[in-house]
Motif scaffolding. Structure first.
Motif, PDB file in Angstrom:
ATOM      1  N   ALA A  87       0.868  -1.194   0.082  1.00  0.00           N
ATOM      2  CA  ALA A  87       0.073  -0.127  -0.035  1.00  0.00           C
ATOM      3  C   ALA A  87       0.941   1.143  -0.072  1.00  0.00           C
ATOM      4  CB  ALA A  87      -1.147  -0.148   1.294  1.00  0.00           C
ATOM      5  N   LEU A  88       0.513   1.977  -0.945  1.00  0.00           N
ATOM      6  CA  LEU A  88       1.513   3.370  -1.294  1.00  0.00           C
ATOM      7  C   LEU A  88       0.891   4.369  -0.995  1.00  0.00           C
ATOM      8  CD1 LEU A  88       4.451   4.439  -2.276  1.00  0.00           C
ATOM      9  CD2 LEU A  88       3.614   4.020  -4.420  1.00  0.00           C
ATOM     10  N   PHE A  89       0.972   5.519  -0.301  1.00  0.00           N
ATOM     11  CA  PHE A  89       0.229   6.698   0.143  1.00  0.00           C
ATOM     12  C   PHE A  89       1.223   7.786   0.054  1.00  0.00           C
ATOM     13  CE2 PHE A  89      -1.601   3.312   2.477  1.00  0.00           C
ATOM     14  CZ  PHE A  89      -3.016   3.486   1.849  1.00  0.00           C
ATOM     15  N   PRO A  90       1.050   8.564  -0.786  1.00  0.00           N
ATOM     16  CA  PRO A  90       2.061   9.918  -1.105  1.00  0.00           C
ATOM     17  C   PRO A  90       1.712  10.992   0.091  1.00  0.00           C
ATOM     18  CG  PRO A  90       0.226  10.206  -2.548  1.00  0.00           C
ATOM     19  CD  PRO A  90      -0.112   8.733  -1.985  1.00  0.00           C
ATOM     20  N   LEU A  91       2.787  11.405   0.383  1.00  0.00           N
ATOM     21  CA  LEU A  91       2.713  12.678   1.560  1.00  0.00           C
ATOM     22  C   LEU A  91       2.596  13.839   0.976  1.00  0.00           C
ATOM     23  CD1 LEU A  91       4.946  10.716   4.131  1.00  0.00           C
ATOM     24  CD2 LEU A  91       2.610  10.858   3.970  1.00  0.00           C
ATOM     25  N   TYR A  92       1.698  14.478   0.667  1.00  0.00           N
ATOM     26  CA  TYR A  92       1.683  16.054   0.346  1.00  0.00           C
ATOM     27  C   TYR A  92       1.701  16.886   1.408  1.00  0.00           C
ATOM     28  CZ  TYR A  92       0.403  13.603  -4.347  1.00  0.00           C
ATOM     29  OH  TYR A  92       0.560  12.936  -5.287  1.00  0.00           O
ATOM     30  N   GLY A  93       2.312  17.983   1.190  1.00  0.00           N
ATOM     31  CA  GLY A  93       2.395  19.116   2.254  1.00  0.00           C
ATOM     32  C   GLY A  93       3.225  20.163   2.009  1.00  0.00           C
ATOM     33  N   SER A  94       3.474  21.072   2.599  1.00  0.00           N
ATOM     34  CA  SER A  94       4.324  22.106   2.364  1.00  0.00           C
ATOM     35  C   SER A  94       5.545  21.591   2.822  1.00  0.00           C
ATOM     36  CB  SER A  94       3.978  23.567   3.216  1.00  0.00           C
ATOM     37  OG  SER A  94       3.968  23.150   4.621  1.00  0.00           O
ATOM     38  N   ARG A  95       6.642  22.238   2.421  1.00  0.00           N
ATOM     39  CA  ARG A  95       8.100  22.053   2.897  1.00  0.00           C
ATOM     40  C   ARG A  95       8.389  22.175   4.119  1.00  0.00           C
ATOM     41  NH1 ARG A  95       8.523  24.171  -2.514  1.00  0.00           N
ATOM     42  NH2 ARG A  95       9.700  22.518  -4.006  1.00  0.00           N
ATOM     43  N   GLU A  96       7.611  22.948   4.890  1.00  0.00           N
ATOM     44  CA  GLU A  96       7.963  23.028   6.304  1.00  0.00           C
ATOM     45  C   GLU A  96       6.842  22.199   7.112  1.00  0.00           C
ATOM     46  OE1 GLU A  96       6.891  25.548   4.573  1.00  0.00           O
ATOM     47  OE2 GLU A  96       9.220  26.192   4.076  1.00  0.00           O
TER      48      GLU A  96
ATOM     49  N   GLU B  55      -5.749   4.736   5.578  1.00  0.00           N
ATOM     50  CA  GLU B  55      -7.104   4.707   4.639  1.00  0.00           C
ATOM     51  C   GLU B  55      -6.862   4.308   3.139  1.00  0.00           C
ATOM     52  OE1 GLU B  55      -9.746   5.368   5.902  1.00  0.00           O
ATOM     53  OE2 GLU B  55      -9.964   6.295   7.841  1.00  0.00           O
ATOM     54  N   GLN B  56      -7.556   3.737   2.554  1.00  0.00           N
ATOM     55  CA  GLN B  56      -7.480   3.425   1.342  1.00  0.00           C
ATOM     56  C   GLN B  56      -8.064   4.459   0.291  1.00  0.00           C
ATOM     57  OE1 GLN B  56      -5.703   0.686   0.351  1.00  0.00           O
ATOM     58  NE2 GLN B  56      -5.211   0.322   2.638  1.00  0.00           N
ATOM     59  N   HIS B  57      -8.380   5.755   0.736  1.00  0.00           N
ATOM     60  CA  HIS B  57      -9.026   6.598  -0.146  1.00  0.00           C
ATOM     61  C   HIS B  57      -8.021   7.306  -1.039  1.00  0.00           C
ATOM     62  CE1 HIS B  57      -7.846   9.999   2.420  1.00  0.00           C
ATOM     63  NE2 HIS B  57      -8.527   9.158   3.575  1.00  0.00           N
ATOM     64  N   GLN B  58      -8.358   7.901  -2.118  1.00  0.00           N
ATOM     65  CA  GLN B  58      -7.385   8.748  -2.925  1.00  0.00           C
ATOM     66  C   GLN B  58      -6.960   9.942  -2.301  1.00  0.00           C
ATOM     67  OE1 GLN B  58      -5.861   7.519  -5.478  1.00  0.00           O
ATOM     68  NE2 GLN B  58      -4.650   9.449  -5.779  1.00  0.00           N
ATOM     69  N   ILE B  59      -5.630  10.188  -2.021  1.00  0.00           N
ATOM     70  CA  ILE B  59      -5.154  11.517  -1.377  1.00  0.00           C
ATOM     71  C   ILE B  59      -4.774  12.608  -2.442  1.00  0.00           C
ATOM     72  CG2 ILE B  59      -3.647  12.568   0.339  1.00  0.00           C
ATOM     73  CD1 ILE B  59      -3.411   9.681   1.427  1.00  0.00           C
ATOM     74  N   GLN B  60      -5.190  13.746  -2.312  1.00  0.00           N
ATOM     75  CA  GLN B  60      -5.337  14.662  -3.579  1.00  0.00           C
ATOM     76  C   GLN B  60      -4.593  15.886  -2.670  1.00  0.00           C
ATOM     77  OE1 GLN B  60      -6.124  14.310  -6.513  1.00  0.00           O
ATOM     78  NE2 GLN B  60      -7.546  12.814  -6.240  1.00  0.00           N
ATOM     79  N   ARG B  61      -3.478  16.574  -3.291  1.00  0.00           N
ATOM     80  CA  ARG B  61      -2.628  17.606  -2.892  1.00  0.00           C
ATOM     81  C   ARG B  61      -3.380  18.798  -3.327  1.00  0.00           C
ATOM     82  NH1 ARG B  61       3.091  17.739  -6.063  1.00  0.00           N
ATOM     83  NH2 ARG B  61       1.941  17.692  -8.307  1.00  0.00           N
TER      84      ARG B  61
END
Length: 428
Positions: A95-104, A126-132
């Motif tokens: 299971a692969l989840f991208p971690l989106y966020g600001s650089r800080e 969670e298995q839902h699609q993560i949007q940035r």
């Protein structure tokens, strides 16, 4: 006249007696190794020591014999273990989840944002699609390596990404956790790279874990941003028996050849070499290498292996490929040829390391010890092929043969004199 005929007859008999075979003795061999058994087994087995390869005079190891404490010859045999076959790989997507966020943004908060507690009280993702959002960047990835209570032995991770428009090399930071709260670093070098060199594509898309990891893994760049987005990651498990132990030796004497990028060297005896590691002395070296070998100094060269060798250093993290597989070759003389057009290996000579799986020596422990492994003799001929345990089942062989035996240090018997052929005159 009668006296002259008698002398000729005696000389003829003497010549025949000198040419007739006799049973070899300990004094006919140059070197010896004392063997001390640890159990009362009828047969023993041990890997052939390096000193034997260095001291024999025959490439087929025919000048090797076993003696008991009274100096009597013992039956023995040599076998060459099969090269370790690659185990069956099992690949399982994680299971692969991208971690989106600001650089800080805090990576801990980003990880907890996509987690939840299951009915058993443990954490899962969670298995839902993560949007940035528009202002967020890709900080890394959170991986759930497995579900359930059974912990698999993951050997490595296989990363997948689309072919990039241009090359990249990126050092990664790995952290592991079982609860998404306490994180600790994974002490393995991790680098992802996709480079083009001399018309070839150099891809580093594997992360070695060697079976030691927790349920969750956080993968982020050591510095900077992710060079691209990953499409998938596979966990690779290998079902195989433990690999055979390999012996290694470093080649200390390497000569430069007449041709640019040419190196000549010898291995210490008829070792059944199956791999060579070419370690460039200068960092950030990348070149094309070809290995040749031959049994004698006047035989033609035979190509054994070819591949791209590199030893790169990315901010203190090594990225290297140094191995050249040669199958199994016991030739004494070797030739290395590297691509000199791109600078080759630099000014310094490389370090060469040979690897081999030694022969297995099995002998019958007949009589009293201590037992002697004698080797190196011009009088010894080849051993007749055969098996000491033909007719016994596999389980019976395991009970009859013991590996609890200790080999001592090599010492001189007759010394180098046993390796010098004696001049034979034809008196007739």
């Amino acid at each position: 006249m009668r006296f002259f005929c008698l002398i000729l007859a005696l000389l003829s008999c003497g010549a025949l007696l000198a040419e007739s075979p006799r049973e070899l003795e300990k004094g006919d061999f140059a070197w010896g190794i004392q063997l001390e058994p640890g159990t009362g087994s009828p047969l023993y087995q041990l890997p052939l020591p390096l000193a034997v390869y260095q001291g024999v005079s025959r490439a087929d190891l025919g000048d090797l014999r076993l003696f008991n404490g009274k100096g009597h010859l013992l039956p023995h045999e040599l076998s060459l273990p099969t090269l370790q076959l690659p185990g069956r790989e099992r690949r399982q997507p994680v299971a692969l989840f991208p971690l989106y966020g600001s650089r800080e943004a805090d990576l801990q908060l980003l990880s907890m944002r996509i987690s939840r507690s299951n009915p058993a009280g443990s954490m899962s993702l969670e298995q839902h699609q993560i949007q940035r959002t528009r202002d967020e960047v890709l900080r890394g990835y959170l991986l759930q390596l497995w579900q359930g209570d059974q912990r698999p032995a993951i050997q490595r991770l296989q990363l997948h990404w689309p072919e990039p428009p241009q090359g990249f090399i990126q050092r990664l930071k790995l952290e592991q956790s079982d609860d998404l709260d306490q994180w600790r670093p994974v002490a393995v070098p991790a680098v992802m790279a996709d480079l083009a060199y001399a018309g070839e594509r150099l891809v580093k898309a594997e992360i070695q874990l060697n079976g030691q990891t927790q349920r969750f893994l956080r993968l982020t760049p050591a510095e900077g941003d992710m060079p691209l987005e990953l499409t998938a990651i596979d966990a690779v498990m290998i079902d195989s028996s433990p690999p055979r132990p390999q012996e290694e030796a470093v080649i200390e004497t390497i000569h430069r050849g007449e041709q640019a990028g040419e190196y000549l060297f010898e291995i210490p005896g008829p070792l059944p070499v199956n791999r060579m590691d070419l370690l460039p002395a200068e960092p950030n070296t990348l070149t094309r290498a070809t290995l040749y070998s031959r049994a004698t100094v006047d035989a033609p060269w035979v190509r054994r292996s070819q591949g791209t060798i590199y030893r790169l250093l990315l901010q203190g993290t090594p990225l290297e490929q140094t191995a050249l597989s040669v199958g199994r070759v016991n030739d004494r003389y070797w030739r290395l040829l590297v691509d000199a057009a791109g600078g080759g290996l630099g000014e310094q000579k490389p370090l060469l390391r040979v690897s081999w799986i030694p022969h297995q020596l099995r002998f019958s422990a007949r009589g009293e010890g201590p037992f002697l492994l004698a080797y190196g003799s011009v009088l010894a001929g080849p051993n007749l092929p055969g098996s000491l345990l033909s007719g016994f089942s596999q389980s019976e062989q395991q009970r009859l043969v013991s590996e609890q035996i200790t080999a001592g240090q090599a010492f001189a018997l007759a010394g180098p004199a046993a390796l010098t052929p004696q001049r034979v005159y034809d008196w007739k």
